[in-house]
Design a protein around this motif. Structure first.
Motif, PDB file in Angstrom:
ATOM      1  N   ARG A 139      43.705  17.339  48.405  1.00  0.00           N
ATOM      2  CA  ARG A 139      42.630  18.088  49.082  1.00  0.00           C
ATOM      3  C   ARG A 139      41.209  17.988  48.388  1.00  0.00           C
ATOM      4  O   ARG A 139      40.211  18.040  48.834  1.00  0.00           O
ATOM      5  CB  ARG A 139      42.989  19.590  49.620  1.00  0.00           C
ATOM      6  N   TYR A 140      41.431  18.378  46.828  1.00  0.00           N
ATOM      7  CA  TYR A 140      40.301  18.601  45.979  1.00  0.00           C
ATOM      8  C   TYR A 140      40.058  17.232  45.220  1.00  0.00           C
ATOM      9  O   TYR A 140      39.398  17.300  44.338  1.00  0.00           O
ATOM     10  CB  TYR A 140      40.559  19.645  44.984  1.00  0.00           C
ATOM     11  N   ARG A 141      40.955  16.177  45.505  1.00  0.00           N
ATOM     12  CA  ARG A 141      40.488  14.815  44.882  1.00  0.00           C
ATOM     13  C   ARG A 141      40.793  15.033  43.445  1.00  0.00           C
ATOM     14  O   ARG A 141      39.992  14.236  42.535  1.00  0.00           O
ATOM     15  CB  ARG A 141      39.349  14.206  45.161  1.00  0.00           C
ATOM     16  N   ARG A 242      34.629  13.672  41.482  1.00  0.00           N
ATOM     17  CA  ARG A 242      33.304  13.220  41.650  1.00  0.00           C
ATOM     18  C   ARG A 242      33.366  11.704  42.174  1.00  0.00           C
ATOM     19  O   ARG A 242      33.988  10.757  41.801  1.00  0.00           O
ATOM     20  CB  ARG A 242      32.311  13.433  40.407  1.00  0.00           C
ATOM     21  N   ARG A 243      32.434  11.409  43.247  1.00  0.00           N
ATOM     22  CA  ARG A 243      32.266   9.927  43.577  1.00  0.00           C
ATOM     23  C   ARG A 243      30.712   9.486  43.496  1.00  0.00           C
ATOM     24  O   ARG A 243      29.991  10.373  43.993  1.00  0.00           O
ATOM     25  CB  ARG A 243      32.522   9.744  45.032  1.00  0.00           C
ATOM     26  N   PHE A 244      30.705   8.480  43.001  1.00  0.00           N
ATOM     27  CA  PHE A 244      28.894   7.958  42.787  1.00  0.00           C
ATOM     28  C   PHE A 244      28.817   6.625  43.534  1.00  0.00           C
ATOM     29  O   PHE A 244      29.925   5.614  43.545  1.00  0.00           O
ATOM     30  CB  PHE A 244      28.841   7.590  41.451  1.00  0.00           C
ATOM     31  N   VAL A 245      27.689   6.267  44.128  1.00  0.00           N
ATOM     32  CA  VAL A 245      27.393   5.140  44.934  1.00  0.00           C
ATOM     33  C   VAL A 245      25.990   5.052  44.751  1.00  0.00           C
ATOM     34  O   VAL A 245      24.987   5.774  44.807  1.00  0.00           O
ATOM     35  CB  VAL A 245      27.707   5.390  46.383  1.00  0.00           C
ATOM     36  N   SER A 246      25.559   3.681  44.405  1.00  0.00           N
ATOM     37  CA  SER A 246      24.288   3.252  44.508  1.00  0.00           C
ATOM     38  C   SER A 246      23.875   2.012  45.244  1.00  0.00           C
ATOM     39  O   SER A 246      24.901   1.321  45.440  1.00  0.00           O
ATOM     40  CB  SER A 246      23.793   2.803  42.985  1.00  0.00           C
ATOM     41  N   LEU A 247      22.745   1.969  45.991  1.00  0.00           N
ATOM     42  CA  LEU A 247      22.511   0.852  46.633  1.00  0.00           C
ATOM     43  C   LEU A 247      20.983   0.737  47.097  1.00  0.00           C
ATOM     44  O   LEU A 247      20.194   1.527  46.782  1.00  0.00           O
ATOM     45  CB  LEU A 247      23.019   1.071  48.330  1.00  0.00           C
ATOM     46  N   SER A 269      21.989  11.832  53.424  1.00  0.00           N
ATOM     47  CA  SER A 269      22.972  13.049  53.731  1.00  0.00           C
ATOM     48  C   SER A 269      23.950  12.689  54.386  1.00  0.00           C
ATOM     49  O   SER A 269      25.057  13.428  54.344  1.00  0.00           O
ATOM     50  CB  SER A 269      21.781  13.742  54.620  1.00  0.00           C
ATOM     51  N   GLU A 270      24.257  11.581  55.204  1.00  0.00           N
ATOM     52  CA  GLU A 270      25.184  11.336  55.959  1.00  0.00           C
ATOM     53  C   GLU A 270      26.636  10.647  55.067  1.00  0.00           C
ATOM     54  O   GLU A 270      27.598  11.028  55.387  1.00  0.00           O
ATOM     55  CB  GLU A 270      25.267  10.111  57.067  1.00  0.00           C
ATOM     56  N   ILE A 271      26.172  10.123  54.085  1.00  0.00           N
ATOM     57  CA  ILE A 271      27.142   9.741  53.006  1.00  0.00           C
ATOM     58  C   ILE A 271      27.740  10.844  52.526  1.00  0.00           C
ATOM     59  O   ILE A 271      28.920  11.033  52.301  1.00  0.00           O
ATOM     60  CB  ILE A 271      26.545   8.604  52.105  1.00  0.00           C
ATOM     61  N   ARG A 272      26.895  11.850  51.896  1.00  0.00           N
ATOM     62  CA  ARG A 272      27.487  12.908  51.345  1.00  0.00           C
ATOM     63  C   ARG A 272      28.310  13.927  52.419  1.00  0.00           C
ATOM     64  O   ARG A 272      29.311  14.576  51.792  1.00  0.00           O
ATOM     65  CB  ARG A 272      26.405  13.721  50.825  1.00  0.00           C
ATOM     66  N   SER A 273      27.943  13.800  53.364  1.00  0.00           N
ATOM     67  CA  SER A 273      28.810  14.614  54.439  1.00  0.00           C
ATOM     68  C   SER A 273      30.234  14.110  54.645  1.00  0.00           C
ATOM     69  O   SER A 273      31.133  14.761  54.641  1.00  0.00           O
ATOM     70  CB  SER A 273      27.986  14.766  55.727  1.00  0.00           C
ATOM     71  N   ALA A 274      30.227  12.817  54.872  1.00  0.00           N
ATOM     72  CA  ALA A 274      31.227  12.083  55.075  1.00  0.00           C
ATOM     73  C   ALA A 274      32.182  11.823  53.764  1.00  0.00           C
ATOM     74  O   ALA A 274      33.453  11.861  54.073  1.00  0.00           O
ATOM     75  CB  ALA A 274      31.101  10.551  55.699  1.00  0.00           C
ATOM     76  N   VAL A 275      31.745  11.780  52.674  1.00  0.00           N
ATOM     77  CA  VAL A 275      32.553  11.648  51.532  1.00  0.00           C
ATOM     78  C   VAL A 275      32.202  12.561  50.521  1.00  0.00           C
ATOM     79  O   VAL A 275      31.108  12.641  49.727  1.00  0.00           O
ATOM     80  CB  VAL A 275      32.247  10.158  50.657  1.00  0.00           C
ATOM     81  N   PRO A 276      33.343  13.724  50.629  1.00  0.00           N
ATOM     82  CA  PRO A 276      32.703  15.064  49.769  1.00  0.00           C
ATOM     83  C   PRO A 276      32.465  14.859  48.443  1.00  0.00           C
ATOM     84  O   PRO A 276      33.277  13.749  47.810  1.00  0.00           O
ATOM     85  CB  PRO A 276      33.914  15.857  50.142  1.00  0.00           C
TER      86      PRO A 276
END
Length: 307
Positions: A139-141, A242-247, A269-276
């Motif tokens: 649940r909390y990764r 924590r997850r990090f993404v750059s593009l 915003s959509e990425i942060r909502s979909a990937v907590p």
């Protein structure tokens, strides 16, 4: 999603369970003299050390980012899971040694029935704690909680094998069956230890998001992609929860700064909502500029200045 600091309560549950099961299994070994039950007790001792390490590392990972650790401290969890894997391998070696000694010099078991009852109670406690920890870890990764849970589940199956073995010895009278089962327990522990060390090492090497999260990211970007909006240089990594993404986002050069900023805000915003627990970094570039397509590698080669 709960704050990382709240995860410490699950580590305390693991510590309490480990202490209780060590006491119960030690009593069971004292009653029966079974080296299989001794190996089970030793693995519970490893559980205790691992739970304490998990508590310490969860406390570290909960610290907020600072000047020296701008991306936070969430990778601390990998040290707990890696150390747990190493401790499991040490316990496997100790169990294997004790089993070989008993295999050479077998001895009869005593008070088998009562010893099995006590060990069964310890296994039930481990099963309860493992289910709680695994659910919380997913649940909390939290890899630290998942590693602790998987180790406890291994302990449960190990205990089941030992209980069957001790019972079989009492029925057949073949004393060497007990240390043979203990050797099987040691082999199973080695597999778990190697798996945890491998997983932790890969995570410390900035492994990419799991396939499910990567598919979520792709589906979001696909919805925004069109002839005048393109994406490249997409990189993901994990650090504990924590997850990090750059593009890079390529848009027409005629767009205003406000237009580009508004698009990036919606995507992030959509990425942060979909990937907590994700941190999103975007870089906007003009679609028509050839240089925009030449910076996809991690190390961009600089051309020498003209003249």
């Amino acid at each position: 999603m709960a704050k990382p600091t709240s995860l410490a309560r699950f580590a305390w549950l693991s510590i309490a369970t480990a202490i209780a099961t060590i006491a119960l299994k030690a009593v069971a070994y004292a009653m029966t003299g079974s080296v299989g039950l001794l190996s089970d007790a030793l693995e519970s001792l490893v559980n205790l050390v691992a739970a304490v390490l998990a508590l310490l590392m969860l406390s570290v990972s909960a610290r907020p980012p600072d000047e020296d650790h701008a991306y936070g401290h969430t990778k601390a969890e990998y040290f707990a899971s890696g150390a747990e894997g190493i401790l499991i391998l040490v316990a496997a070696a100790a169990i294997g040694w004790a089993a070989v000694v008993r295999l050479i010099e077998p001895r009869p078991l005593e008070k088998v029935g009562l010893g099995l009852i006590v060990s069964t109670v310890a296994s039930v406690l481990n099963l309860f704690a493992a289910r709680v920890l695994l659910a919380a870890g997913r649940r909390y990764r939290s890899i630290a909680l998942e590693a602790d849970a998987q180790h406890l589940f291994t302990d449960v199956w190990t205990s089941a094998g030992v209980l069957v073995g001790v019972g079989a010895v009492s029925l057949t009278g073949w004393q060497r069956l007990d240390p043979i089962i203990a050797l099987g327990v040691a082999a199973n522990i080695v597999r778990t230890g190697v798996s945890l060390v491998n997983r932790s090492a890969l995570a410390l090497l900035d492994v990419a998001w799991v396939p499910a999260d990567q598919e979520t990211l792709r589906s979001i970007l696909t919805r925004y992609e069109r002839p005048e909006v393109k994406f490249h240089a997409i990189r993901t990594r994990q650090a504990g929860a924590r997850r990090f993404v750059s593009l890079h986002v390529l848009v027409p050069g005629r767009w205003t700064v406000a237009q580009g900023h508004e698009l990036l805000e919606r995507i992030e915003s959509e990425i942060r909502s979909a990937v907590p627990h994700s941190t999103v970094e975007t870089h906007i570039e003009p679609l028509e500029d050839p240089a925009s397509w030449e910076d996809q590698d991690l190390d961009r080669l600089e051309e020498p200045p003209p003249g």
